[in-house]
Design an enzyme around this catalytic site. Structure first.
Site, PDB file in Angstrom:
ATOM      1  N   ARG A   1      64.050  41.964  -5.079  1.00 17.73           N
ATOM      2  CA  ARG A   1      64.833  42.679  -6.088  1.00 17.73           C
ATOM      3  C   ARG A   1      63.982  43.794  -6.642  1.00 17.73           C
ATOM      4  O   ARG A   1      62.789  43.609  -6.900  1.00 17.73           O
ATOM      5  CB  ARG A   1      65.251  41.729  -7.217  1.00 17.73           C
ATOM      6  CG  ARG A   1      66.202  40.675  -6.698  1.00 17.73           C
ATOM      7  CD  ARG A   1      66.697  39.745  -7.771  1.00 17.73           C
ATOM      8  NE  ARG A   1      67.559  38.749  -7.127  1.00 17.73           N
ATOM      9  CZ  ARG A   1      68.099  37.719  -7.742  1.00 17.73           C
ATOM     10  NH1 ARG A   1      67.885  37.539  -9.028  1.00 17.73           N
ATOM     11  NH2 ARG A   1      68.861  36.872  -7.085  1.00 17.73           N
TER      12      ARG A   1
ATOM     13  N   HIS B   1      74.287  27.027  -1.618  1.00 18.91           N
ATOM     14  CA  HIS B   1      75.688  27.319  -1.910  1.00 18.91           C
ATOM     15  C   HIS B   1      76.539  26.192  -1.362  1.00 18.91           C
ATOM     16  O   HIS B   1      76.319  25.734  -0.241  1.00 18.91           O
ATOM     17  CB  HIS B   1      76.082  28.666  -1.318  1.00 18.91           C
ATOM     18  CG  HIS B   1      75.328  29.784  -1.970  1.00 18.91           C
ATOM     19  ND1 HIS B   1      74.201  30.333  -1.427  1.00 18.91           N
ATOM     20  CD2 HIS B   1      75.505  30.388  -3.169  1.00 18.91           C
ATOM     21  CE1 HIS B   1      73.713  31.249  -2.252  1.00 18.91           C
ATOM     22  NE2 HIS B   1      74.485  31.308  -3.319  1.00 18.91           N
TER      23      HIS B   1
ATOM     24  N   LYS C   1      78.849  29.942 -15.658  1.00 19.17           N
ATOM     25  CA  LYS C   1      77.569  29.375 -15.255  1.00 19.17           C
ATOM     26  C   LYS C   1      77.102  28.348 -16.284  1.00 19.17           C
ATOM     27  O   LYS C   1      77.351  28.527 -17.474  1.00 19.17           O
ATOM     28  CB  LYS C   1      76.610  30.570 -15.229  1.00 19.17           C
ATOM     29  CG  LYS C   1      75.164  30.304 -14.980  1.00 19.17           C
ATOM     30  CD  LYS C   1      74.466  31.681 -14.898  1.00 19.17           C
ATOM     31  CE  LYS C   1      72.977  31.578 -14.767  1.00 19.17           C
ATOM     32  NZ  LYS C   1      72.353  32.897 -14.618  1.00 19.17           N
TER      33      LYS C   1
ATOM     34  N   CYS D   1      73.802  34.460  -1.158  1.00 26.06           N
ATOM     35  CA  CYS D   1      75.211  34.048  -1.085  1.00 26.06           C
ATOM     36  C   CYS D   1      76.050  34.837  -0.080  1.00 26.06           C
ATOM     37  O   CYS D   1      76.783  34.214   0.702  1.00 26.06           O
ATOM     38  CB  CYS D   1      75.855  34.053  -2.467  1.00 26.06           C
ATOM     39  SG  CYS D   1      74.873  34.739  -3.775  1.00 26.06           S
TER      40      CYS D   1
ATOM     41  N   GLN E   1      63.884  31.185  -3.885  1.00 25.38           N
ATOM     42  CA  GLN E   1      64.522  30.209  -4.767  1.00 25.38           C
ATOM     43  C   GLN E   1      64.806  28.933  -3.981  1.00 25.38           C
ATOM     44  O   GLN E   1      64.937  28.985  -2.761  1.00 25.38           O
ATOM     45  CB  GLN E   1      65.861  30.743  -5.274  1.00 25.38           C
ATOM     46  CG  GLN E   1      65.733  31.985  -6.127  1.00 25.38           C
ATOM     47  CD  GLN E   1      67.092  32.548  -6.496  1.00 25.38           C
ATOM     48  OE1 GLN E   1      68.072  32.374  -5.770  1.00 25.38           O
ATOM     49  NE2 GLN E   1      67.163  33.242  -7.618  1.00 25.38           N
TER      50      GLN E   1
ATOM     51  N   ASP F   1      67.453  27.730  -3.356  1.00 21.31           N
ATOM     52  CA  ASP F   1      68.832  28.195  -3.463  1.00 21.31           C
ATOM     53  C   ASP F   1      69.749  27.376  -2.562  1.00 21.31           C
ATOM     54  O   ASP F   1      69.340  26.946  -1.490  1.00 21.31           O
ATOM     55  CB  ASP F   1      68.841  29.667  -3.017  1.00 21.31           C
ATOM     56  CG  ASP F   1      70.114  30.376  -3.405  1.00 21.31           C
ATOM     57  OD1 ASP F   1      70.832  29.862  -4.282  1.00 21.31           O
ATOM     58  OD2 ASP F   1      70.384  31.447  -2.841  1.00 21.31           O
TER      59      ASP F   1
ATOM     60  N   HIS G   1      77.203  28.321  -6.589  1.00 29.09           N
ATOM     61  CA  HIS G   1      75.822  28.776  -6.407  1.00 29.09           C
ATOM     62  C   HIS G   1      74.979  27.846  -7.273  1.00 29.09           C
ATOM     63  O   HIS G   1      75.309  27.648  -8.432  1.00 29.09           O
ATOM     64  CB  HIS G   1      75.589  30.188  -6.969  1.00 29.09           C
ATOM     65  CG  HIS G   1      76.541  31.214  -6.499  1.00 29.09           C
ATOM     66  ND1 HIS G   1      76.151  32.250  -5.695  1.00 29.09           N
ATOM     67  CD2 HIS G   1      77.860  31.404  -6.742  1.00 29.09           C
ATOM     68  CE1 HIS G   1      77.193  33.038  -5.462  1.00 29.09           C
ATOM     69  NE2 HIS G   1      78.240  32.550  -6.089  1.00 29.09           N
TER      70      HIS G   1
HETATM   71 ZN   LIG Z   1      74.264  32.661  -4.843  1.00 31.51          ZN
END
Ligand SMILES: [Zn+2]
Ligand SMILES: [Zn+2]
Length: 637
Positions: A362, A384, A464, A333, A380, A382, A510
């Site tokens: 991580r 945004h 979330k 992000c 991911q 992922d 996200h």
């Molecule tokens: Zn994010």
């Protein structure tokens, strides 16, 4: 003696003498039967022998209820400790709590326990059950209890007692065995009939690695042998499906101490990986996402701006380069916010949906790493989304539609939705949080999902929603999530020009559908027991020759399949067909095509499906037409 009133959960009341035991009070109120092993006084579970001193609501606790099983399992931990003590009198016993489906007890003993020991301990446990000792509660002043355990050489128990802030402590006795315990317990050892000791592990005293290493024995206990057997079968099934077993045996991935928590994907595992990415990419085209590539390593300034540096720094890989601090990104992000800010945007450009399959790192502690489900290196699906406040609802709706479509393709039909709201520590303005939570609620309601609210469980930057999928082993996994960001757009100073010509802050979402691909692959392998759908199978079709004579024809068939776009290979080894079939089944290849002299002569193949079906031989092109639709995500099989 004074009378007290005992009220049943259904409201019926009975008068009894104060001091009557829970067992007799339950009998007097007609709620006792042979399955009852404890009582519940108001909200507290008590021994059946506990005297009732005041009027109360009293309910029976049956052995097969959740609370009953907890009492049973903890009592089984005592039973195990008693047996261990009988077998090795010099052992020190420490703590023995219940856990999901079972219990453990930690022991201090010089020699390590072996699997053989477990069956000896079980035998002694059964003897103690047969003896049917009453389990009796005793009370002792704390200093006396400390002396008592110290004299017995039970230094861990003495240490526990020193930390208990009470003048009087309770002990439970069964036969010769006495243990410090709050209780409650079953009335006698004979109540414990269905149990099994399952494993041995090392554990530090008080979970602290600076302390002494103890030996932990795990066990399970159930209300009946039938329940125990069903549980052991479930565990065996889970073991068979464990992705940490399937991954190496199917040659999909491996883990190596040279890179803890960072999987090596083998060629076959990479096929699955890429097929998932390709599938998401195709959907992105339809749902209006654009893919971007952003840096892996940033100066830490970026996370100071985003707020992650304070909240997440200890979970990152940081390094010093040219006197400056850098870090490997744990999420995309902040990078996407920089990307957004590289150009001036008008409301007409929005929504912007950046998708990124970048690798993330991580720092998970070594002790917490587990297969593909807890890793240090991951990707991911992922993305945004930056949009105007007016576009928020339709963006959330589109995300829910996308999630529904993907879950449908994988056949994930048992889905529960959670809404995770503002935690105590949060960034951003409270009005934004309230509006964001309201939007999530509104959209979920319209989509017809029943919602479980988890107060305070949102991320520090926004609320979330999570779509929890329940797998065949009844385990729940959160895969798809969407979060509304109440902090980052302002912290990065993101702006767009409104129709009125003024500047405004965009809303940022996200979202991920599969979540981490590593974890998703683990879950999918366990859910399907390795029998991946055709479109994901690393080898979709294997050609098996009967003898060397079909070598040339086998090659021809394999090439035809490959030209048609299938992942096909050939087993032309000089081995018995039965062995080749068994090996292919173990590899969980969806289709085998057997070719012998007759097939070579007629230009046909004899198909055999993973589930063992053997339809009549068909020309190779007919087979290709038959399975072509299965190569599309979401097709049957
Ligand atoms: Zn994010
Ligand atoms: Zn206990």
């Amino acid at each position: 003696m004074a009378k007290i009133t005992v009220t049943r959960p259904d409201g019926v009341q009975h008068q009894i003498q104060a001091g009557t035991s829970a067992r007799d009070a339950l009998k007097a109120s007609g709620s006792f039967n042979k399955h009852v092993i404890a009582g519940k006084v108001n909200e507290r579970v008590v021994d059946l022998s506990a005297p009732l001193s005041e009027s109360c609501v009293l309910a029976p606790i049956a052995i097969d209820s959740a609370e009953g099983l907890d009492v049973l399992r903890h009592s089984t931990a005592h039973l195990m400790a008693q047996a261990v003590r009988r077998l090795s009198p010099q052992v020190q016993i420490t703590i023995g709590p219940t856990i999901a489906d079972g219990f453990y007890y930690d022991f201090k003993r010089d020699e390590p326990f072996t699997p053989d020991d477990l069956s000896h301990i079980e035998t002694v446990m059964r003897e103690i059950v047969s003896a049917n000792y009453p389990v009796l509660r005793e009370e002792m002043p704390r200093p006396a209890a400390i002396d008592f355990f110290r004299e017995m050489g039970e230094h861990y128990k003495a240490e526990i007692l020193e930390g208990i802030p009470a003048d009087v402590v309770s002990l439970y006795r069964q036969g010769e065995f006495l243990d410090l315990c709050r209780g409650p317990h079953v009335p006698s050892t004979g109540c414990i009939k269905a149990f099994k000791l399952t494993s041995i592990a090392g554990a530090y005293w008080r979970g602290d690695e600076r302390n002494e290493m103890l030996q932990r024995i795990y066990g399970t206990a159930w209300a009946s042998t039938k329940d125990l057997d069903a549980y052991l079968k479930r565990i065996e099934e889970a073991k068979q499906r464990d992705h940490r077993r399937l991954g190496p045996s199917l040659d999909l991935f491996s883990l190596h101490p040279i890179a803890p928590g960072s999987p090596f994907f083998h060629p076959k595992g990479t096929v699955i990986y890429n097929a998932l990415v390709e599938y998401m990419r195709r959907l992105y085209g339809r749902y209006g996402y654009t893919e971007v590539i952003t840096p892996l390593i940033f100066k830490t300034e970026i996370w100071q701006t985003s707020g992650h540096y304070d909240a997440f720094r200890n979970d990152m890989f940081l390094m010093k380069v040219e006197e400056e601090e850098y870090g490997v990104k744990p999420m995309n992000c902040p990078g996407h916010c920089y990307l957004f800010a590289t150009r001036k945007h008008s409301y007409r450009d929005l929504p912007i949906r950046y998708a990124d399959f970048s690798r993330l790192h991580r720092f998970e502690r070594s002790g917490t790493l587990a297969g593909l489900t807890r890793v240090r290196s991951m990707v991911q699906d992922d993305a945004h989304i930056y949009c105007t406040p007016d576009q928020l609802d339709s963006e959330l709706e589109a995300f829910i539609a996308l999630t529904r479509e993907v879950y449908g393709v994988f056949g994930f039909d048992q889905v529960e939705v959670t809404l995770q709201t503002r935690p105590e520590k949060f960034l951003g303005r409270i009005e934004l949080w309230d509006a964001a939570e309201a939007a999530l609620r509104r959209v979920l309601e319209q989509a017809g999902y029943p919602v479980t609210v988890l107060p305070g469980e949102g991320a520090f930057y926004g609320p979330k929603i999570g779509f929890d999928f329940r797998d065949v082993l009844e385990r729940s996994w959160t895969l798809a999530t969407v979060q509304i960001d109440c902090a980052m757009p302002e912290r990065f100073g993101l702006k767009y020009v409104t129709p009125e010509g003024t500047e405004a802050t965009p809303v940022m979402l996200h979202r991920a559908v599969l979540g981490s691909l590593e974890r998703f692959i683990a879950i999918l392998l366990e859910h399907t027991a390795g029998k991946l759908p055709f479109w994901l199978a690393p080898v979709q079709v294997r050609v098996l020759t009967l003898t060397e004579r079909q070598d040339g024809y086998g090659r021809h068939v394999t090439e035809r399949l490959q030209q048609a776009g299938f992942r096909a290979d050939l087993d032309n080894r000089n081995e018995k067909l039965g062995l080749k079939i068994r090996e292919t089944q173990l590899e969980k290849v969806p289709y085998m095509l057997v070719v012998g002299d007759k097939e070579a002569e007629n230009g046909t193949v004899a198909p055999r499906s993973r589930s063992g079906e053997t339809p009549a031989p068909v020309p190779i092109d007919t087979f290709i037409e038959q399975v072509r639709h299965e190569a599309v995500p979401g097709a049957a099989h």
